[in-house]
Scaffold this active site. Structure first.
Site, short mmCIF file in Angstrom:
data_model
loop_
_atom_site.label_atom_id
_atom_site.label_comp_id
_atom_site.label_asym_id
_atom_site.label_seq_id
_atom_site.Cartn_x
_atom_site.Cartn_y
_atom_site.Cartn_z
CB SER A 180 -0.07 -3.94 3.37
OG SER A 180 0.98 -2.42 2.95
CB CYS A 213 -3.48 1.62 6.76
SG CYS A 213 -3.32 2.91 8.21
CG ASP A 262 -5.52 6.23 2.43
OD1 ASP A 262 -5.42 5.89 3.73
OD2 ASP A 262 -4.59 6.45 2.10
CB CYS A 265 -1.03 0.11 1.50
SG CYS A 265 0.04 0.06 2.70
P1 4NP Z 1 -1.44 3.34 4.02
O1 4NP Z 1 -2.63 3.85 4.37
O2 4NP Z 1 -1.61 3.51 2.66
O3 4NP Z 1 -2.90 2.01 4.03
O4 4NP Z 1 -1.05 2.17 5.18
C1 4NP Z 1 -1.96 5.06 4.91
C2 4NP Z 1 -0.78 5.82 5.74
C3 4NP Z 1 0.23 6.78 5.43
C4 4NP Z 1 -0.18 7.98 4.72
C5 4NP Z 1 -0.86 7.75 3.99
C6 4NP Z 1 -2.27 6.32 3.51
N1 4NP Z 1 -0.05 8.80 4.93
O5 4NP Z 1 0.07 10.09 3.98
O6 4NP Z 1 0.89 9.08 6.12
#
Ligand code: 4NP
Length: 157
Positions: free
Chosen positions: A18, A16, A127, A11
Site C-alpha cells: 500500500s 510493502c 505479498d 494492505c
Molecule cells: P504488506 O506486506 O502487507 O504489503 O505491507 C507485509 C508486511 C508485513 C507482514 C506481511 C506482509 N508481516 O507479516 O509482518
C-alpha cells in the site's frame, strides 16, 4: 466529507504494497495536476509507526518514487467516513476491511485494486514480504498499471 476526492490504499502491514500504491498514485496525480488526496493503511498494526520496508523503498526509488516520509498506520472504521474509495491489495484485506463496514454504502467503497486493470477478475497484488527483488519489482509494475487506470478514470470525471 468535502473537497478533494480521497483515496485510501490498504494492505496487511502498510510497509510493502500500500505505500507503493500511495506513492505512485500521488506521483501520477501531481504530474497531471489532479486534485486527489491519497493515504495508505494496514489491516494489522504490526508495523505501526515504521517507514516502508527498506526493499520497498529501494525498489520504488529505482523507479523514481520516494517513499521515505511515509509511516505505517492501522486502518480504522473512521476511514470509511474520511475516504471516497478504499482500494485493497488482496482478498484477505478485502475481508478484513469489509468486516468493519457499518452499512452497504461503506462496503461499496471497498474495491480490489487490480480490478482496475483486470475488471471483475478479483486478482490480488501478491505479498512480496517473503520474496526478493523480482517480487518487489512485480508489485511495483502491477500497482503502477492500476494507478494509471485510476488516473484515467479521474481525468474523465
Ligand atoms: P504488506 O506486506 O502487507 O504489503 O505491507 C507485509 C508486511 C508485513 C507482514 C506481511 C506482509 N508481516 O507479516 O509482518
Amino acid at each position: 466529507m468535502s473537497g478533494k476526492y480521497k483515496i485510501l490504499m490498504v494492505c496487511l502491514g502498510n510497509i510493502c504494497r500500500s505505500p507503493v500504491a500511495e506513492g505512485i498514485l500521488r506521483h501520477l496525480a501531481t504530474e497531471k495536476e489532479l486534485e486527489i488526496e491519497v493515504d495508505s493503511a494496514g489491516t494489522s498494526g504490526y508495523h505501526r509507526g515504521e517507514a516502508p520496508d527498506i526493499r520497498t523503498q529501494k525498489n520504488a526509488k529505482k523507479n523514481g518514487v520516494d517513499l521515505s516520509m511515509l509511516r505505517s498506520r492501522q486502518f480504522t472504521p473512521e476511514d470509511f467516513d474520511n475516504f471516497n474509495c478504499i482500494y485493497v491489495m488482496d482478498q484477505f484485506n478485502y475481508r478484513d476491511v469489509v468486516l468493519l463496514a457499518k452499512n452497504d454504502e461503506q462496503k461499496k467503497k471497498v474495491k480490489l485494486l487490480l480490478n482496475e486493470v483486470f475488471p471483475n477478475e478479483n486478482k490480488s497484488v501478491p505479498d512480496p514480504y517473503y520474496g526478493g527483488e523480482k517480487e518487489f519489482e512485480e508489485v511495483f509494475q502491477l500497482v503502477k498499471k492500476a494507478c494509471e487506470k485510476i488516473i484515467e478514470h479521474n481525468a474523465v470525471k
